[in-house]
Motif scaffolding. Sequence first.
Motif, mmCIF file in Angstrom:
data_model
loop_
_atom_site.group_PDB
_atom_site.id
_atom_site.type_symbol
_atom_site.label_atom_id
_atom_site.label_comp_id
_atom_site.label_asym_id
_atom_site.label_seq_id
_atom_site.Cartn_x
_atom_site.Cartn_y
_atom_site.Cartn_z
ATOM 1 N N GLU A 98 0.820 -1.164 -0.076
ATOM 2 C CA GLU A 98 -0.048 0.086 0.102
ATOM 3 C C GLU A 98 0.757 1.386 0.025
ATOM 4 O OE1 GLU A 98 -2.932 1.943 3.271
ATOM 5 O OE2 GLU A 98 -3.734 0.004 2.359
ATOM 6 N N PHE A 99 1.967 1.181 0.669
ATOM 7 C CA PHE A 99 2.859 2.410 0.652
ATOM 8 C C PHE A 99 3.539 2.503 -0.541
ATOM 9 C CE2 PHE A 99 6.979 4.315 1.300
ATOM 10 C CZ PHE A 99 6.784 5.410 2.444
ATOM 11 N N LEU A 100 4.035 1.559 -1.248
ATOM 12 C CA LEU A 100 4.547 1.737 -2.708
ATOM 13 C C LEU A 100 3.296 2.431 -3.744
ATOM 14 C CD1 LEU A 100 6.801 -1.213 -3.195
ATOM 15 C CD2 LEU A 100 7.269 1.319 -3.137
ATOM 16 N N TYR A 101 2.239 1.595 -3.421
ATOM 17 C CA TYR A 101 0.873 2.209 -4.152
ATOM 18 C C TYR A 101 0.885 3.833 -4.349
ATOM 19 C CZ TYR A 101 -3.676 2.483 -6.188
ATOM 20 O OH TYR A 101 -4.731 2.699 -7.020
ATOM 21 N N GLU A 102 0.789 4.217 -2.689
ATOM 22 C CA GLU A 102 0.561 5.540 -2.558
ATOM 23 C C GLU A 102 1.410 6.472 -3.005
ATOM 24 O OE1 GLU A 102 0.187 6.105 1.761
ATOM 25 O OE2 GLU A 102 -1.157 4.626 1.906
ATOM 26 N N ARG A 103 2.746 6.022 -2.999
ATOM 27 C CA ARG A 103 3.983 6.670 -3.431
ATOM 28 C C ARG A 103 4.354 6.778 -4.885
ATOM 29 N NH1 ARG A 103 6.302 8.869 1.274
ATOM 30 N NH2 ARG A 103 4.602 8.635 2.783
ATOM 31 N N LEU A 104 4.035 5.745 -5.555
ATOM 32 C CA LEU A 104 4.497 5.452 -6.855
ATOM 33 C C LEU A 104 3.209 5.824 -8.021
ATOM 34 C CD1 LEU A 104 6.801 2.623 -6.820
ATOM 35 C CD2 LEU A 104 7.415 5.041 -6.921
ATOM 36 N N VAL A 105 2.060 5.216 -7.663
ATOM 37 C CA VAL A 105 1.003 5.300 -8.361
ATOM 38 C C VAL A 105 0.315 6.651 -8.613
ATOM 39 C CG1 VAL A 105 -1.317 4.310 -9.347
ATOM 40 C CG2 VAL A 105 0.482 2.905 -8.072
ATOM 41 N N VAL A 106 0.310 7.474 -9.859
ATOM 42 C CA VAL A 106 -0.218 8.781 -9.834
ATOM 43 C C VAL A 106 -1.637 8.519 -10.804
ATOM 44 C CG1 VAL A 106 1.700 9.785 -9.590
ATOM 45 C CG2 VAL A 106 1.024 9.164 -11.880
ATOM 46 N N GLY A 107 -1.975 7.558 -11.420
ATOM 47 C CA GLY A 107 -3.269 7.152 -12.038
ATOM 48 C C GLY A 107 -3.496 5.825 -12.449
ATOM 49 N N TRP A 108 -4.839 5.421 -12.455
ATOM 50 C CA TRP A 108 -5.190 4.142 -12.888
ATOM 51 C C TRP A 108 -6.163 4.105 -13.599
ATOM 52 C CZ3 TRP A 108 -6.943 -0.026 -8.683
ATOM 53 C CH2 TRP A 108 -6.963 -1.075 -9.160
ATOM 54 N N ALA A 109 -6.217 3.810 -14.835
ATOM 55 C CA ALA A 109 -7.322 3.781 -15.934
ATOM 56 C C ALA A 109 -8.137 2.383 -15.829
ATOM 57 C CB ALA A 109 -7.187 4.353 -17.100
ATOM 58 N N VAL A 110 -9.103 2.154 -15.704
ATOM 59 C CA VAL A 110 -9.802 0.964 -15.675
ATOM 60 C C VAL A 110 -10.920 1.106 -16.768
ATOM 61 C CG1 VAL A 110 -11.130 -0.965 -14.790
ATOM 62 C CG2 VAL A 110 -9.237 0.303 -13.500
ATOM 63 N N ALA A 111 -10.938 0.452 -17.804
ATOM 64 C CA ALA A 111 -11.904 0.506 -18.837
ATOM 65 C C ALA A 111 -12.086 1.712 -19.606
ATOM 66 C CB ALA A 111 -13.338 -0.216 -18.590
ATOM 67 N N GLY A 112 -10.925 2.611 -19.554
ATOM 68 C CA GLY A 112 -10.961 3.944 -20.076
ATOM 69 C C GLY A 112 -11.476 4.954 -18.953
ATOM 70 N N VAL A 113 -11.763 4.542 -17.898
ATOM 71 C CA VAL A 113 -12.173 5.372 -16.749
ATOM 72 C C VAL A 113 -11.030 5.837 -15.817
ATOM 73 C CG1 VAL A 113 -13.782 6.100 -14.865
ATOM 74 C CG2 VAL A 113 -14.500 4.621 -16.910
ATOM 75 N N PRO A 114 -10.395 6.824 -16.191
ATOM 76 C CA PRO A 114 -9.209 7.339 -15.429
ATOM 77 C C PRO A 114 -9.690 7.576 -13.781
ATOM 78 C CG PRO A 114 -9.814 9.042 -16.563
ATOM 79 C CD PRO A 114 -10.717 8.051 -16.940
ATOM 80 N N THR A 115 -8.686 7.104 -12.758
ATOM 81 C CA THR A 115 -8.779 7.661 -11.272
ATOM 82 C C THR A 115 -7.550 8.194 -11.176
ATOM 83 O OG1 THR A 115 -10.039 5.492 -10.977
ATOM 84 C CG2 THR A 115 -9.046 6.652 -9.167
ATOM 85 N N THR A 116 -7.434 9.484 -10.734
ATOM 86 C CA THR A 116 -6.496 10.146 -10.127
ATOM 87 C C THR A 116 -6.722 11.122 -9.039
ATOM 88 O OG1 THR A 116 -7.043 12.101 -11.566
ATOM 89 C CG2 THR A 116 -5.666 10.754 -12.623
ATOM 90 N N GLY A 117 -5.461 11.420 -8.386
ATOM 91 C CA GLY A 117 -5.443 11.861 -7.065
ATOM 92 C C GLY A 117 -5.367 10.899 -5.943
ATOM 93 N N GLN A 118 -4.530 10.978 -4.709
ATOM 94 C CA GLN A 118 -4.084 10.183 -3.907
ATOM 95 C C GLN A 118 -5.356 9.640 -3.332
ATOM 96 O OE1 GLN A 118 -1.329 11.417 -0.997
ATOM 97 N NE2 GLN A 118 -0.403 9.595 -0.665
ATOM 98 N N LYS A 119 -6.174 10.263 -2.711
ATOM 99 C CA LYS A 119 -7.300 10.050 -1.846
ATOM 100 C C LYS A 119 -8.034 8.945 -2.842
ATOM 101 C CE LYS A 119 -11.078 11.447 0.926
ATOM 102 N NZ LYS A 119 -11.797 12.730 1.256
ATOM 103 N N ALA A 120 -8.506 9.497 -4.061
ATOM 104 C CA ALA A 120 -9.320 8.427 -4.931
ATOM 105 C C ALA A 120 -8.477 7.386 -5.406
ATOM 106 C CB ALA A 120 -9.619 9.224 -6.100
ATOM 107 N N LEU A 121 -7.400 7.244 -5.663
ATOM 108 C CA LEU A 121 -6.589 6.095 -5.790
ATOM 109 C C LEU A 121 -6.496 5.032 -4.594
ATOM 110 C CD1 LEU A 121 -3.581 7.797 -7.963
ATOM 111 C CD2 LEU A 121 -5.076 5.903 -8.898
#
Length: 154
Positions: A98-121
Motif C-alpha cells: 500500500e505504501f508503494l502504491y501511495e507513493r508511486l501510482v499517480v493514475g489508474w485507468a480501468v476500462a477507459g475511466v481514469p482515477t487520479t488523486g491520491q485519495k481517490a486512488l
Amino acid sequence: MGKRARRRGKAGGSPAAPGGPSSFADLGLDLDLDLDVGATDAGVPGPTVDAELTGDLGVLTLKTAMSPGTRTEYAAVRRGERSSPSAAREDAWHRAVEFLYERLVVGWAVAGVPTTGQKALLQRLRVATPAERSAIRDALRAHLAVHLPDVEAP
C-alpha cells in the motif's frame, strides 16, 4: 512602518543605495519563475510510465523515481517498524504494498475511466478485487525491477 524604515527616513536614505542595482536583472540574475509547473501534470514531479495490468484490469501510471526520504520510510515499513508490535508479518507486507502504491501510482485507468488523486486512488485500491490487487503487486514488482532496482520489492 518598521524600525529600519524609520531610521532610513531620518537619515534620508532610500531602501536601495543610490546608483546600486534596483532589480535582480541589474545584477545579471534571471529569476523568471514558472509558477505553472505541475499544474498540467497534477503536481507529479519527474517522469512517469504506464504499466499495463494483466488481463483487462487497466493501466497504472507510475512515477519512475523515489526520494531518499521515501526510500528510508519504505524500508522501515517493509521491516514492520511502522506497525504495532502485535501486527503480523503479513500485515507489514500488505502495508508495504500500500505504501508503494501511495507513493508511486499517480493514475489508474480501468476500462477507459481514469482515477487520479491520491485519495481517490487509495480508495480504489481498498475496493480492488483480489485479482486486481495481485495484478497491482506484479506491476509494482516489475516496475521496481526496471526503474528502482535498489528498492526491495514486496
